[in-house]
Design an enzyme around this catalytic site. Structure first.
Site, PDB file in Angstrom:
ATOM      1  N   ASP A   1      53.972 -26.289  21.170  1.00  0.00           N
ATOM      2  CA  ASP A   1      53.576 -24.945  20.725  1.00  0.00           C
ATOM      3  C   ASP A   1      52.000 -24.746  21.037  1.00  0.00           C
ATOM      4  OD1 ASP A   1      51.888 -25.935  18.681  1.00  0.00           O
ATOM      5  OD2 ASP A   1      52.743 -24.852  17.133  1.00  0.00           O
ATOM      6  N   HIS A   2      51.438 -23.717  20.975  1.00  0.00           N
ATOM      7  CA  HIS A   2      49.920 -23.516  21.000  1.00  0.00           C
ATOM      8  C   HIS A   2      49.054 -24.482  20.795  1.00  0.00           C
ATOM      9  CE1 HIS A   2      50.695 -21.334  17.592  1.00  0.00           C
ATOM     10  NE2 HIS A   2      49.280 -21.544  17.075  1.00  0.00           N
TER      11      HIS A   2
ATOM     12  N   CYS B   1      53.003 -30.012  17.913  1.00  0.00           N
ATOM     13  CA  CYS B   1      52.583 -28.939  17.209  1.00  0.00           C
ATOM     14  C   CYS B   1      51.276 -29.432  16.448  1.00  0.00           C
ATOM     15  CB  CYS B   1      53.415 -28.230  16.459  1.00  0.00           C
ATOM     16  SG  CYS B   1      53.894 -28.879  14.747  1.00  0.00           S
ATOM     17  N   GLY B   2      50.782 -28.423  15.841  1.00  0.00           N
ATOM     18  CA  GLY B   2      49.520 -28.801  15.127  1.00  0.00           C
ATOM     19  C   GLY B   2      49.514 -30.071  14.204  1.00  0.00           C
ATOM     20  N   THR B   3      50.518 -30.002  13.371  1.00  0.00           N
ATOM     21  CA  THR B   3      50.705 -31.318  12.438  1.00  0.00           C
ATOM     22  C   THR B   3      52.067 -32.165  13.039  1.00  0.00           C
ATOM     23  OG1 THR B   3      52.416 -30.352  10.751  1.00  0.00           O
ATOM     24  CG2 THR B   3      49.749 -30.116  10.266  1.00  0.00           C
ATOM     25  N   GLY B   4      52.830 -31.675  13.641  1.00  0.00           N
ATOM     26  CA  GLY B   4      53.916 -32.332  14.073  1.00  0.00           C
ATOM     27  C   GLY B   4      55.198 -31.946  13.088  1.00  0.00           C
ATOM     28  N   ILE B   5      54.845 -31.427  12.134  1.00  0.00           N
ATOM     29  CA  ILE B   5      55.726 -31.227  10.910  1.00  0.00           C
ATOM     30  C   ILE B   5      56.951 -30.259  11.270  1.00  0.00           C
ATOM     31  CG2 ILE B   5      56.224 -30.617   8.576  1.00  0.00           C
ATOM     32  CD1 ILE B   5      53.596 -31.677   7.942  1.00  0.00           C
ATOM     33  N   GLY B   6      56.302 -29.060  11.600  1.00  0.00           N
ATOM     34  CA  GLY B   6      57.250 -28.001  11.712  1.00  0.00           C
ATOM     35  C   GLY B   6      58.193 -28.128  13.303  1.00  0.00           C
TER      36      GLY B   6
ATOM     37  N   HIS C   1      64.473 -49.415  14.587  1.00  0.00           N
ATOM     38  CA  HIS C   1      65.301 -49.348  13.367  1.00  0.00           C
ATOM     39  C   HIS C   1      66.221 -47.892  13.354  1.00  0.00           C
ATOM     40  CE1 HIS C   1      63.166 -52.589  10.783  1.00  0.00           C
ATOM     41  NE2 HIS C   1      63.569 -52.954  12.012  1.00  0.00           N
TER      42      HIS C   1
ATOM     43  N   HIS D   1      70.868 -52.093  11.904  1.00  0.00           N
ATOM     44  CA  HIS D   1      70.443 -50.826  12.069  1.00  0.00           C
ATOM     45  C   HIS D   1      71.386 -49.882  12.831  1.00  0.00           C
ATOM     46  CE1 HIS D   1      66.585 -52.715  10.862  1.00  0.00           C
ATOM     47  NE2 HIS D   1      66.809 -53.648  12.053  1.00  0.00           N
TER      48      HIS D   1
END
Length: 149
Positions: A8-9, A65-70, A98, A133
């Site tokens: 994203d931006h 993205c900003g945090t990578g979370i979304g 793993h 694994h």
């Protein structure tokens, strides 16, 4: 190896560095956008990369993205995708060894560009260890199949 890229931006600037790194290493990629720092919605870019990995157009994916979370949550909604959000090299290595992750997420606002490239390098060099694994990854797939209609 062909890698799908999406951001994203907030991840746009980091993605420029990632593309330069991939160019230097001679690694082929497909850029699914975005291509500016104008505000966009991360889910569409996470989905585009994840879909390209799922359908075999790309072997692996990288999303930012900003945090990578979304964007990682969005990518993980695509069946067959195991997107790992990594902020350190150990997690990046383990996500492959793993968990056989096929998409890497990096938070551009929380991970410096040099560390991001180290994480990426570690992730690309790691190899799935299989064995116990593989059994565990198959259990993840089994869980996924229960909920995919």
């Amino acid at each position: 190896m062909k890698i799908g890229l999406g951001c994203d931006h907030a991840g746009y600037e980091l993605m420029i560095y990632i593309k330069e790194y991939l160019d230097e290493k001679g690694i082929e990629y497909i850029d699914f956008g975005t291509n500016s720092s104008e505000s966009v919605d991360y889910p569409e870019f996470g989905e585009k990369v994840a879909q390209a990995v799922k359908n075999g157009e790309c072997d692996k994916g990288i999303v930012c993205c900003g945090t990578g979370i979304g964007i990682s949550i969005s990518a993980n909604k695509v069946p067959g995708v195991r997107c790992a959000l990594c902020g350190d090299c150990y997690s990046a290595r383990m996500s492959i060894e793993h968990n056989n992750a096929n998409v890497l997420a990096i938070g551009a606002r929380v991970t410096g560009k040099d560390l991001a490239l180290e994480i990426l390098d570690t992730w690309l060099k790691a190899e799935f260890q299989g064995g116990k694994h593989e059994r565990r990854v198959n259990k993840i797939k089994d869980i996924e199949s229960k909920y995919v209609i």
